[in-house]
Design a protein around this motif. Sequence first.
Motif, PDB file in Angstrom:
ATOM      1  N   TYR A  40      34.189  55.593  52.918  1.00 47.28           N
ATOM      2  CA  TYR A  40      32.859  55.115  53.305  1.00 47.28           C
ATOM      3  C   TYR A  40      32.868  53.604  53.502  1.00 47.28           C
ATOM      4  O   TYR A  40      32.341  53.093  54.497  1.00 47.28           O
ATOM      5  CB  TYR A  40      31.825  55.517  52.246  1.00 47.28           C
ATOM      6  N   SER A  41      33.512  52.902  52.573  1.00 49.11           N
ATOM      7  CA  SER A  41      33.590  51.448  52.669  1.00 49.11           C
ATOM      8  C   SER A  41      34.347  51.042  53.931  1.00 49.11           C
ATOM      9  O   SER A  41      33.935  50.131  54.656  1.00 49.11           O
ATOM     10  CB  SER A  41      34.276  50.889  51.418  1.00 49.11           C
ATOM     11  N   GLY A  42      35.453  51.738  54.183  1.00 49.64           N
ATOM     12  CA  GLY A  42      36.227  51.444  55.401  1.00 49.64           C
ATOM     13  C   GLY A  42      35.418  51.724  56.652  1.00 49.64           C
ATOM     14  O   GLY A  42      35.408  50.922  57.597  1.00 49.64           O
ATOM     15  N   LEU A  43      34.720  52.864  56.674  1.00 50.53           N
ATOM     16  CA  LEU A  43      33.896  53.207  57.829  1.00 50.53           C
ATOM     17  C   LEU A  43      32.729  52.231  57.982  1.00 50.53           C
ATOM     18  O   LEU A  43      32.362  51.864  59.100  1.00 50.53           O
ATOM     19  CB  LEU A  43      33.384  54.646  57.703  1.00 50.53           C
ATOM     20  N   LYS A  44      32.175  51.808  56.853  1.00 50.52           N
ATOM     21  CA  LYS A  44      31.081  50.835  56.891  1.00 50.52           C
ATOM     22  C   LYS A  44      31.567  49.510  57.467  1.00 50.52           C
ATOM     23  O   LYS A  44      30.906  48.918  58.328  1.00 50.52           O
ATOM     24  CB  LYS A  44      30.519  50.632  55.480  1.00 50.52           C
ATOM     25  N   ASP A  45      32.749  49.065  57.020  1.00 51.10           N
ATOM     26  CA  ASP A  45      33.335  47.831  57.565  1.00 51.10           C
ATOM     27  C   ASP A  45      33.616  47.979  59.058  1.00 51.10           C
ATOM     28  O   ASP A  45      33.322  47.075  59.854  1.00 51.10           O
ATOM     29  CB  ASP A  45      34.630  47.475  56.826  1.00 51.10           C
ATOM     30  N   GLN A  46      34.172  49.124  59.427  1.00 47.49           N
ATOM     31  CA  GLN A  46      34.463  49.373  60.839  1.00 47.49           C
ATOM     32  C   GLN A  46      33.170  49.375  61.650  1.00 47.49           C
ATOM     33  O   GLN A  46      33.118  48.796  62.741  1.00 47.49           O
ATOM     34  CB  GLN A  46      35.190  50.710  61.000  1.00 47.49           C
ATOM     35  N   GLN A  48      30.408  47.810  60.916  1.00 45.67           N
ATOM     36  CA  GLN A  48      29.922  46.433  61.008  1.00 45.67           C
ATOM     37  C   GLN A  48      30.711  45.651  62.053  1.00 45.67           C
ATOM     38  O   GLN A  48      30.128  44.886  62.834  1.00 45.67           O
ATOM     39  CB  GLN A  48      29.995  45.745  59.642  1.00 45.67           C
ATOM     40  N   ARG A  49      32.028  45.834  62.087  1.00 48.40           N
ATOM     41  CA  ARG A  49      32.838  45.146  63.096  1.00 48.40           C
ATOM     42  C   ARG A  49      32.446  45.605  64.500  1.00 48.40           C
ATOM     43  O   ARG A  49      32.289  44.787  65.407  1.00 48.40           O
ATOM     44  CB  ARG A  49      34.336  45.416  62.858  1.00 48.40           C
ATOM     45  N   GLN A  51      29.612  46.938  65.377  1.00 51.39           N
ATOM     46  CA  GLN A  51      28.251  46.469  65.653  1.00 51.39           C
ATOM     47  C   GLN A  51      28.284  44.997  66.071  1.00 51.39           C
ATOM     48  O   GLN A  51      27.602  44.600  67.016  1.00 51.39           O
ATOM     49  CB  GLN A  51      27.362  46.658  64.415  1.00 51.39           C
ATOM     50  N   SER A  52      29.101  44.218  65.382  1.00 50.20           N
ATOM     51  CA  SER A  52      29.242  42.804  65.727  1.00 50.20           C
ATOM     52  C   SER A  52      29.839  42.657  67.129  1.00 50.20           C
ATOM     53  O   SER A  52      29.366  41.853  67.938  1.00 50.20           O
ATOM     54  CB  SER A  52      30.133  42.108  64.698  1.00 50.20           C
ATOM     55  N   GLU A  53      30.860  43.452  67.407  1.00 51.72           N
ATOM     56  CA  GLU A  53      31.483  43.414  68.727  1.00 51.72           C
ATOM     57  C   GLU A  53      30.489  43.851  69.800  1.00 51.72           C
ATOM     58  O   GLU A  53      30.411  43.255  70.877  1.00 51.72           O
ATOM     59  CB  GLU A  53      32.711  44.330  68.736  1.00 51.72           C
ATOM     60  N   PHE A  54      29.716  44.879  69.497  1.00 51.14           N
ATOM     61  CA  PHE A  54      28.698  45.352  70.439  1.00 51.14           C
ATOM     62  C   PHE A  54      27.670  44.254  70.707  1.00 51.14           C
ATOM     63  O   PHE A  54      27.289  44.019  71.858  1.00 51.14           O
ATOM     64  CB  PHE A  54      28.016  46.609  69.889  1.00 51.14           C
ATOM     65  N   THR A  55      27.245  43.584  69.647  1.00 50.58           N
ATOM     66  CA  THR A  55      26.271  42.492  69.795  1.00 50.58           C
ATOM     67  C   THR A  55      26.859  41.379  70.652  1.00 50.58           C
ATOM     68  O   THR A  55      26.196  40.861  71.554  1.00 50.58           O
ATOM     69  CB  THR A  55      25.860  41.956  68.409  1.00 50.58           C
ATOM     70  N   GLN A  56      28.123  41.028  70.370  1.00 48.30           N
ATOM     71  CA  GLN A  56      28.779  39.989  71.159  1.00 48.30           C
ATOM     72  C   GLN A  56      28.897  40.400  72.621  1.00 48.30           C
ATOM     73  O   GLN A  56      28.646  39.604  73.525  1.00 48.30           O
ATOM     74  CB  GLN A  56      30.168  39.674  70.601  1.00 48.30           C
ATOM     75  N   MET A  57      29.276  41.652  72.844  1.00 46.22           N
ATOM     76  CA  MET A  57      29.404  42.141  74.221  1.00 46.22           C
ATOM     77  C   MET A  57      28.043  42.166  74.916  1.00 46.22           C
ATOM     78  O   MET A  57      27.939  41.837  76.092  1.00 46.22           O
ATOM     79  CB  MET A  57      30.044  43.533  74.230  1.00 46.22           C
TER      80      MET A  57
END
Length: 133
Positions: A40-46, A48-49, A51-57
């Motif tokens: 879950y923690s790994g998936l949550k981090d993924q 977030q990454r 989501q951040s990449e999507f926001t940047q794009m």
Amino acid sequence: MLQDLDALSQRIQQIVQLAGDLQSERRALQARIRQLEQEYSGLKDQHQREQSEFTQMSERMARHEQELQAARDESLEARNSLQQQVHEQQARADSLQRRLEHVDAERGRLRQAAAGAQQQIELILERLPGAEN
């Protein structure tokens, strides 16, 4: 009574066995919970990454869209300016063409007048005394 104690002893052994099995199952479940929490923690981090990449794009795409729109606007403005210049140059060319035609017509009249004057001068010169005949 001995039978009762044997039965009780067997029952206690079963309970101890069951308690051991439950503890083993509990440890396995706790290990599975830890594993699932890590996943879950790994998936949550993924997430977030991503989501951040999507926001940047999305931001990048919005910037590119703005730049594209600015380029379109600039292109349209340049096109309109060039069309205006073409119209102005065409009007100037038309005006110059009319002036040229007027000058050509005037030149033709002046040539005719000059030719007529030349003929009159020649006639006058021929009538003068001492002119060669």
